[in-house]
Design a protein around this motif. Structure first.
Motif, mmCIF file in Angstrom:
data_model
loop_
_atom_site.group_PDB
_atom_site.id
_atom_site.type_symbol
_atom_site.label_atom_id
_atom_site.label_comp_id
_atom_site.label_asym_id
_atom_site.label_seq_id
_atom_site.Cartn_x
_atom_site.Cartn_y
_atom_site.Cartn_z
ATOM 1 N N VAL A 156 -3.439 3.452 -0.614
ATOM 2 C CA VAL A 156 -3.790 3.121 -1.992
ATOM 3 C C VAL A 156 -3.162 1.773 -2.351
ATOM 4 C CG1 VAL A 156 -3.679 3.878 -4.391
ATOM 5 C CG2 VAL A 156 -3.856 5.574 -2.564
ATOM 6 N N ALA A 157 -3.957 0.875 -2.896
ATOM 7 C CA ALA A 157 -3.486 -0.456 -3.283
ATOM 8 C C ALA A 157 -2.387 -0.331 -4.329
ATOM 9 C CB ALA A 157 -4.640 -1.283 -3.827
ATOM 10 N N ASN B 52 -2.434 -8.097 -4.798
ATOM 11 C CA ASN B 52 -2.987 -8.595 -3.536
ATOM 12 C C ASN B 52 -3.753 -7.499 -2.800
ATOM 13 O OD1 ASN B 52 -1.976 -11.159 -3.930
ATOM 14 N ND2 ASN B 52 -0.103 -10.774 -2.806
ATOM 15 N N ALA B 53 -3.228 -6.287 -2.813
ATOM 16 C CA ALA B 53 -3.917 -5.174 -2.156
ATOM 17 C C ALA B 53 -5.215 -4.839 -2.895
ATOM 18 C CB ALA B 53 -3.007 -3.949 -2.088
ATOM 19 N N TRP C 209 0.834 -1.191 0.000
ATOM 20 C CA TRP C 209 0.000 0.000 0.000
ATOM 21 C C TRP C 209 0.874 1.248 0.000
ATOM 22 C CZ3 TRP C 209 -5.193 -1.256 0.174
ATOM 23 C CH2 TRP C 209 -5.505 -2.547 0.610
ATOM 24 N N LEU C 210 0.415 2.301 -0.645
ATOM 25 C CA LEU C 210 1.087 3.598 -0.617
ATOM 26 C C LEU C 210 0.207 4.575 0.147
ATOM 27 C CD1 LEU C 210 3.297 5.601 -1.489
ATOM 28 C CD2 LEU C 210 1.979 5.977 -3.588
ATOM 29 N N ASP C 211 0.798 5.263 1.110
ATOM 30 C CA ASP C 211 0.058 6.257 1.887
ATOM 31 C C ASP C 211 0.001 7.562 1.095
ATOM 32 O OD1 ASP C 211 -1.102 7.864 3.801
ATOM 33 O OD2 ASP C 211 0.626 7.877 5.141
ATOM 34 N N ARG C 212 -1.203 7.956 0.729
ATOM 35 C CA ARG C 212 -1.428 9.237 0.063
ATOM 36 C C ARG C 212 -2.341 10.079 0.949
ATOM 37 N NH1 ARG C 212 -2.756 7.557 -6.123
ATOM 38 N NH2 ARG C 212 -0.637 7.006 -6.770
ATOM 39 N N SER C 213 -1.726 10.937 1.707
ATOM 40 C CA SER C 213 -2.464 11.867 2.577
ATOM 41 C C SER C 213 -3.457 11.150 3.492
ATOM 42 C CB SER C 213 -3.199 12.913 1.740
ATOM 43 O OG SER C 213 -2.294 13.618 0.933
ATOM 44 N N ARG D 219 -8.534 1.874 -4.330
ATOM 45 C CA ARG D 219 -7.847 1.484 -5.559
ATOM 46 C C ARG D 219 -7.884 2.703 -6.471
ATOM 47 N NH1 ARG D 219 -9.565 -3.605 -9.397
ATOM 48 N NH2 ARG D 219 -7.943 -3.281 -10.955
ATOM 49 N N ASP D 220 -6.733 3.141 -6.962
ATOM 50 C CA ASP D 220 -6.646 4.326 -7.810
ATOM 51 C C ASP D 220 -6.558 3.887 -9.265
ATOM 52 O OD1 ASP D 220 -6.116 6.683 -9.124
ATOM 53 O OD2 ASP D 220 -4.630 7.372 -7.674
#
Length: 118
Positions: A76-77, A81-82, A68-72, A103-104
């Motif tokens: 975000v997957a 798997n995410a 996962w990526l932390d966006r504010s 999911r973006d």
């Protein structure tokens, strides 16, 4: 009678240690709760790499799971798997105490190649 204050002191120190550990690893624990809610047992950790804050989760056997990526404040997957976890959450009724995950479709994150090697 001197044992009672010692026991109380040890219990207080243990409680403080547990609370500090929970605060330090709160985001990792939050991602673990997300996976748990869809029936996956994982261990997660938070890593900083390439200017991003990444949540990397592994199955209990050590195999890579979700990234996962932390966006504010929203996770975000960043891998298949995410994305699967996000898709399964659509069928979960109780989303209380879970962090925001998504999911973006327009600008999906690109996971650093060596992220899972850490």
């Amino acid at each position: 009678m001197k044992a009672k204050p010692i026991i109380i002191g040890v219990a207080a120190v243990a409680l403080v240690a547990i609370l500090i550990n929970d605060l330090v690893k709160k985001d990792a624990h939050a991602l673990e709760r997300v996976s748990d809610r869809v029936g996956l047992a994982v261990d997660c950790k938070i890593l900083s790499q390439d200017g991003g804050r990444w949540g990397v989760c592994r199955y209990k056997n050590g195999a890579p799971a979700s990234v996962w990526l932390d966006r504010s404040g929203t996770w975000v997957a960043a891998n298949g798997n995410a994305i699967g976890v996000v898709d399964k959450l659509a069928n979960v009724a109780d989303l209380q105490n879970l962090p925001a995950v998504m999911r973006d479709y327009k600008s999906p994150p690109t996971m650093p190649a060596d992220l899972l090697e850490q």
